[in-house]
Design a protein around this motif. Structure first.
Motif, PDB file in Angstrom:
ATOM      1  N   UNK A 164      40.119  35.085  59.819  1.00 44.61           N
ATOM      2  CA  UNK A 164      39.566  33.411  59.701  1.00 44.61           C
ATOM      3  C   UNK A 164      39.674  33.028  61.410  1.00 44.61           C
ATOM      4  N   UNK A 165      40.670  33.572  61.881  1.00 45.69           N
ATOM      5  CA  UNK A 165      40.953  33.326  63.069  1.00 45.69           C
ATOM      6  C   UNK A 165      40.015  33.171  63.921  1.00 45.69           C
ATOM      7  N   UNK A 166      39.902  32.403  64.982  1.00 50.01           N
ATOM      8  CA  UNK A 166      38.508  32.113  65.576  1.00 50.01           C
ATOM      9  C   UNK A 166      39.251  33.393  67.159  1.00 50.01           C
ATOM     10  N   UNK A 209      36.935  27.396  59.087  1.00 46.89           N
ATOM     11  CA  UNK A 209      36.953  29.332  58.881  1.00 46.89           C
ATOM     12  C   UNK A 209      37.871  29.127  57.806  1.00 46.89           C
ATOM     13  N   UNK A 210      39.197  28.447  57.641  1.00 49.17           N
ATOM     14  CA  UNK A 210      40.132  28.124  56.196  1.00 49.17           C
ATOM     15  C   UNK A 210      39.382  27.871  55.124  1.00 49.17           C
ATOM     16  N   UNK A 211      38.901  26.497  55.496  1.00 52.86           N
ATOM     17  CA  UNK A 211      38.076  25.642  54.543  1.00 52.86           C
ATOM     18  C   UNK A 211      36.787  26.072  53.791  1.00 52.86           C
ATOM     19  N   UNK A 212      36.139  27.275  54.349  1.00 53.90           N
ATOM     20  CA  UNK A 212      35.024  27.698  54.290  1.00 53.90           C
ATOM     21  C   UNK A 212      35.257  28.873  53.589  1.00 53.90           C
ATOM     22  N   UNK A 213      36.429  29.359  53.008  1.00 57.93           N
ATOM     23  CA  UNK A 213      36.676  30.670  52.460  1.00 57.93           C
ATOM     24  C   UNK A 213      37.138  29.864  52.314  1.00 57.93           C
ATOM     25  N   UNK A 262      36.474  27.033  50.062  1.00 56.04           N
ATOM     26  CA  UNK A 262      35.069  26.011  49.612  1.00 56.04           C
ATOM     27  C   UNK A 262      33.694  26.150  50.356  1.00 56.04           C
ATOM     28  N   UNK A 263      33.066  27.102  50.441  1.00 57.79           N
ATOM     29  CA  UNK A 263      31.651  27.574  50.997  1.00 57.79           C
ATOM     30  C   UNK A 263      30.703  26.109  51.266  1.00 57.79           C
ATOM     31  N   UNK A 264      30.665  25.547  49.527  1.00 58.07           N
ATOM     32  CA  UNK A 264      29.427  24.611  49.319  1.00 58.07           C
ATOM     33  C   UNK A 264      30.081  23.439  49.714  1.00 58.07           C
ATOM     34  N   UNK A 265      31.317  23.089  50.163  1.00 52.60           N
ATOM     35  CA  UNK A 265      31.845  22.064  50.726  1.00 52.60           C
ATOM     36  C   UNK A 265      31.608  21.148  51.653  1.00 52.60           C
ATOM     37  N   UNK A 266      31.296  22.762  52.728  1.00 47.50           N
ATOM     38  CA  UNK A 266      30.662  22.571  54.147  1.00 47.50           C
ATOM     39  C   UNK A 266      30.434  21.415  54.486  1.00 47.50           C
ATOM     40  N   UNK A 267      28.850  21.567  54.381  1.00 43.91           N
ATOM     41  CA  UNK A 267      28.078  20.455  54.116  1.00 43.91           C
ATOM     42  C   UNK A 267      28.631  19.331  53.827  1.00 43.91           C
ATOM     43  N   UNK A 268      27.985  18.899  52.990  1.00 42.22           N
ATOM     44  CA  UNK A 268      28.803  17.761  52.552  1.00 42.22           C
ATOM     45  C   UNK A 268      29.662  17.209  53.845  1.00 42.22           C
ATOM     46  N   UNK A 269      30.704  18.290  53.439  1.00 45.15           N
ATOM     47  CA  UNK A 269      31.847  17.249  54.436  1.00 45.15           C
ATOM     48  C   UNK A 269      31.585  17.170  56.187  1.00 45.15           C
ATOM     49  N   UNK A 324      40.985  19.205  52.822  1.00 47.58           N
ATOM     50  CA  UNK A 324      41.924  19.863  52.658  1.00 47.58           C
ATOM     51  C   UNK A 324      42.624  21.591  52.966  1.00 47.58           C
ATOM     52  N   UNK A 325      41.486  22.642  52.613  1.00 51.45           N
ATOM     53  CA  UNK A 325      41.599  24.060  52.891  1.00 51.45           C
ATOM     54  C   UNK A 325      41.445  23.967  54.276  1.00 51.45           C
ATOM     55  N   UNK A 326      40.680  22.806  54.824  1.00 49.74           N
ATOM     56  CA  UNK A 326      40.599  22.805  56.714  1.00 49.74           C
ATOM     57  C   UNK A 326      42.236  22.529  57.244  1.00 49.74           C
ATOM     58  N   UNK A 327      42.559  21.132  56.589  1.00 48.97           N
ATOM     59  CA  UNK A 327      43.838  20.771  57.494  1.00 48.97           C
ATOM     60  C   UNK A 327      45.032  21.905  56.606  1.00 48.97           C
ATOM     61  N   UNK A 328      45.152  22.548  55.392  1.00 43.19           N
ATOM     62  CA  UNK A 328      46.361  22.988  55.335  1.00 43.19           C
ATOM     63  C   UNK A 328      45.560  24.787  55.887  1.00 43.19           C
TER      64      UNK A 328
END
Length: 385
Positions: free
Chosen positions: A44-46, A228-232, A234-241, A185-189
């Motif tokens: 997931x790293x850029x 990309x961490x957050x997407x991995x 919970x991909x379905x939560x990306x657009x809501x966030x 939370x996935x993004x922050x972790x």
């Protein structure tokens, strides 16, 4: 929960070992969780983050060299050295002190997320930590947001922590949008798992902000990595966030994200470029576009190409990352944690998954039918605290 360690091949990530016990695995001398963490990080790293990091460290070392030269010259000339030079030389102490003070302030002000306090967020925290291969879940706190939508991660010493603003929760402590909270939370972790909160990284890039574009570009690459961490997770939560960041916690469900982020090709010009170039986070249109078009990573300086618009969000790392067993485990945190064998304490009962529209928003109830899921249809009365 099985006590076998390491787990048999093909099993999902195991629950955390009992307190005080850090098992080691034969495949990696530092244990299977470390191997899991490295595998996710590589996936997931850029692709430009490490290059940006090297440039930022070199820039900081150049400034440190000039600062030392200035202080030596000032001593020889019997004059006071530049304040900026003194700050740069004292950076190791200043960074350490600032991190420790922030951690103390959060501990004294925030409400800690535990199995019995904000249990939904706690289960997400444990799930994300296991998915990313962290040795143990970091501490997490809720602080009053006063209307702001935000979260951040930091650390002090060997301790890491996450802070979530209260406006991401309902009045009763449940997540306003569970999938969006999982992504956040996935993004922050992700910042923690990718090493962004390391003392040595922050010290090594301390002076890069003084170089034009260097510090902001590194920061934006790190944000794309954490997205990309957050997407991995919970991909379905990306657009809501992203919709919540754009329109707020009450209007987010009405945002057509396809139309919103489809404007990325229409917004152009020097000032659009400059607004992104000096920002610590990617501008929202570019950030949302990167989460929808998974055929390319986020753009750091140049506008994304709208002709490469990809399909609706799906996992872009199939075959390159360890499987996220939590996604296949169910829609409720307790069901997902059961899939990875993590402990479940004090969790509320699973609620039915709300139906959604093609745009990703919730389907409104039929006339005369009260909604049984999601946020309230009207904002709570009274001013924000």
């Amino acid at each position: 929960m099985s006590s076998q360690w390491p787990p048999a091949p093909g099993t999902p990530p195991a629950a955390y070992p009992p307190a005080g016990r850090r098992p080691r695995g034969p495949a990696d001398p530092r244990g299977p969780r470390h191997a899991q963490r490295l595998a996710v990080r590589r996936g997931v790293r850029h692709p430009l983050e490490i290059l940006c990091l090297v440039v930022a460290v070199v820039a900081s070392l150049l400034y440190l060299g000039f600062a030392i030269f200035e202080i030596v010259q000032a001593i020889g000339d019997r004059r006071e050295p530049s304040t900026y030079a003194v700050i740069l030389v004292l950076a190791p102490v200043l960074v350490w002190f600032a991190r420790g003070l922030l951690f103390a302030q959060i501990r004294l002000r925030g409400v800690q997320i535990t199995p019995t306090q904000y249990p939904e967020a706690y289960e997400i925290l444990v799930e994300a930590s296991a998915t990313f291969g962290l040795e143990e879940p970091p501490r997490a706190y809720v602080v009053g947001g006063n209307g702001l939508i935000n979260a951040f991660a930091s650390g002090h010493g060997f301790r890491r922590f996450v802070v979530v603003y209260s406006d991401l929760f309902e009045v009763g402590g449940r997540a306003r949008q569970p999938d969006s909270l999982r992504f956040i939370i996935g993004h922050e972790l992700g910042h923690i798992a990718a090493g962004h909160t390391s003392y040595w990284r922050q010290l090594g890039t301390f002076a890069s902000a003084y170089f034009p574009l260097v510090g902001p570009v590194l920061s934006r690459s790190q944000e794309y990595t954490s997205d990309s961490y957050g997407y991995h997770l919970c991909p379905q939560g990306a657009m809501g966030a992203m919709a919540t960041l754009g329109a707020g916690k009450y209007l987010n469900a009405s945002v057509d994200t396809t139309q919103y982020f489809g404007r990325v090709g229409d917004e152009r010009g020097f000032f659009v470029w400059w607004a992104n170039a000096i920002a610590s986070h990617p501008v929202l249109l570019w950030r949302g576009h990167a989460l929808r078009d998974r055929t390319q990573r986020g753009r750091l300086l140049w506008r994304p190409r709208p002709d490469r618009w990809g399909p609706p969000p799906v996992s872009p790392y199939v075959g390159t990352l360890p499987p996220n067993a939590a996604v296949a485990g169910g829609t409720h945190p307790s069901q997902r944690l059961a899939a990875i064998g993590a402990p479940q304490i004090g969790m509320p009962e699973a609620r039915p998954t709300p139906p959604t529209t093609p745009q990703g928003g919730p389907t409104p109830p039929s006339p005369g039918q009260a909604p049984s899921w999601g946020p309230p249809t009207t904002p709570p009365a009274g001013p924000a605290a």
